[in-house]
Write a protein that holds these residues in place. Structure first.
Motif, PDB file in Angstrom:
ATOM      1  N   MET A  45     -72.184  37.586 -39.301  1.00 43.38           N
ATOM      2  CA  MET A  45     -71.809  37.490 -37.897  1.00 43.38           C
ATOM      3  C   MET A  45     -72.957  37.951 -37.013  1.00 43.38           C
ATOM      4  O   MET A  45     -73.576  38.972 -37.274  1.00 43.38           O
ATOM      5  CB  MET A  45     -70.579  38.361 -37.593  1.00 43.38           C
TER       6      MET A  45
ATOM      7  N   LEU B 231     -70.504  36.761 -30.627  1.00 40.19           N
ATOM      8  CA  LEU B 231     -69.185  37.408 -30.619  1.00 40.19           C
ATOM      9  C   LEU B 231     -68.572  37.346 -29.228  1.00 40.19           C
ATOM     10  O   LEU B 231     -69.215  37.699 -28.232  1.00 40.19           O
ATOM     11  CB  LEU B 231     -69.301  38.867 -31.069  1.00 40.19           C
TER      12      LEU B 231
ATOM     13  N   ARG C 299     -59.294  35.511 -34.731  1.00 44.70           N
ATOM     14  CA  ARG C 299     -60.694  35.161 -34.488  1.00 44.70           C
ATOM     15  C   ARG C 299     -61.615  36.352 -34.752  1.00 44.70           C
ATOM     16  O   ARG C 299     -62.714  36.190 -35.303  1.00 44.70           O
ATOM     17  CB  ARG C 299     -60.865  34.672 -33.051  1.00 44.70           C
TER      18      ARG C 299
ATOM     19  N   SER D 268     -64.658  36.752 -37.457  1.00 46.27           N
ATOM     20  CA  SER D 268     -66.006  37.138 -37.035  1.00 46.27           C
ATOM     21  C   SER D 268     -66.522  38.340 -37.817  1.00 46.27           C
ATOM     22  O   SER D 268     -67.705  38.410 -38.163  1.00 46.27           O
ATOM     23  CB  SER D 268     -66.025  37.458 -35.537  1.00 46.27           C
TER      24      SER D 268
END
Length: 322
Positions: free
Chosen positions: A1, A6, A43, A47
């Motif tokens: 990630m 983000l 979500r 992530s």
């Protein structure tokens, strides 16, 4: 990630869910739908590559990764909120209703001064008292049934001292001692209170649950002794009335004896064994930590306790054994 990709809005949702420990309550706090909150958490899981929150019968339980992450997220959001919207709080124009849970003696200890402060400084603030019937007020705070709890919560305070991910905040207001209380003309009032004479007496126990066992009984068990608890009550005021008009003796926090309203009829003696200190703690939920009105309320209780701690000694005469 990558942090650059983000969605930082997900961290606001994460903070709300960690605070509430419940998706539905977090949705209400954020003015979002519950499915939208669930989708945001999904979500964020993707992530970060971690489950973060595991559903339980009572809400959600954070994973170790979530517990480690939350303090940093919470601190960062608080700093951003303060920088973006510093604002100013005028308590004289504030409108709020607070639900407080305290035992009767603790309420008698705080409420007169608190009401004077509200009448003088914050006419738009209301207080609703909720009966405190447990030494474990966290479920009431988590459900939003109360806004603040003040009392002796030994197990809770000890646990919160090392739990970094709990949404419950706490502050110690006072540390004091337990003493043995009896009527002025009690047969034991003019004698030395020994372990034998203490155990031979009839006892009253203040017990929120009605269970006839407390800290004193645990201490006596270590000495291989026991006492007869003739009566349990769930109010300190009732305890003072009964002890003042009978030969029962009781053990009370010294700083709360005046709240029984029977100081003219009572005396106290030091106990013939050792008990842990009694602490008065204030507990509240993280959701209220940054509320200006809630901060004002906590500050009032802090200042009142500091004043009371200076003047409380000597409010009840010590029994003369000579």
């Amino acid at each position: 990630m990558s942090f650059l990709t983000l969605d930082l809005n997900l961290l606001r949702v994460f903070d709300a869910v960690m605070t509430e420990q419940n998706l539905t309550r977090a949705a209400g706090h954020l003015a979002m739908t519950q499915p939208a909150v669930s989708n945001a958490i999904k979500r964020l899981r993707e992530s970060l590559g971690d489950e973060l929150l595991i559903r339980t019968a009572y809400g959600v339980k954070p994973t170790p990764r979530a517990e480690a992450l939350w303090p940093t997220v919470r601190s960062a959001l608080a700093s951003l909120e303060s920088a973006v919207a510093p604002g100013s709080f005028d308590v004289s124009k504030a409108h709020a209703t607070f639900r407080l849970a305290m035992a009767d003696a603790t309420a008698a200890f705080f409420l007169p001064s608190l009401m004077r402060s509200i009448e003088a400084e914050a006419p738009g603030i209301n207080v609703r008292m909720v009966p405190l019937t447990t030494r474990e007020p966290r479920p009431m705070l988590l459900r939003g049934d109360i806004d603040l709890a003040v009392g002796f919560f030994p197990g809770v305070a000890a646990q919160l001292s090392y739990e970094t991910a709990s949404p419950i905040r706490h502050e110690r207001l006072y540390s004091g001692i337990y003493v043995c209380v009896m009527r002025r003309n009690h047969p034991l009032a003019k004698e030395e209170l020994t372990l034998d004479s203490y155990c031979a007496a009839n006892h009253l126990l203040v017990s929120f649950s009605g269970r006839a066992h407390g800290l004193v009984d645990e201490a006596l068990a270590q000495l291989q002794r026991e006492r007869r608890i003739l009566l349990t009550v769930n109010q300190f005021f009732t305890a003072g009335r009964v002890v003042a008009n009978s030969d029962l003796i009781t053990v009370l926090p010294k700083h709360l004896i005046a709240s029984t309203g029977m100081t003219d009829a009572l005396v106290y003696k030091e106990l013939p064994f050792t008990l842990p200190a009694v602490h008065l703690d204030m507990l509240w939920h993280e959701r209220d930590a940054r509320s200006p009105a809630h901060k004002w309320l906590r500050a009032q209780l802090e200042s009142m306790q500091q004043v009371a701690q200076r003047v409380a000694p000597g409010t009840l005469p010590k029994a003369d054994t000579h």
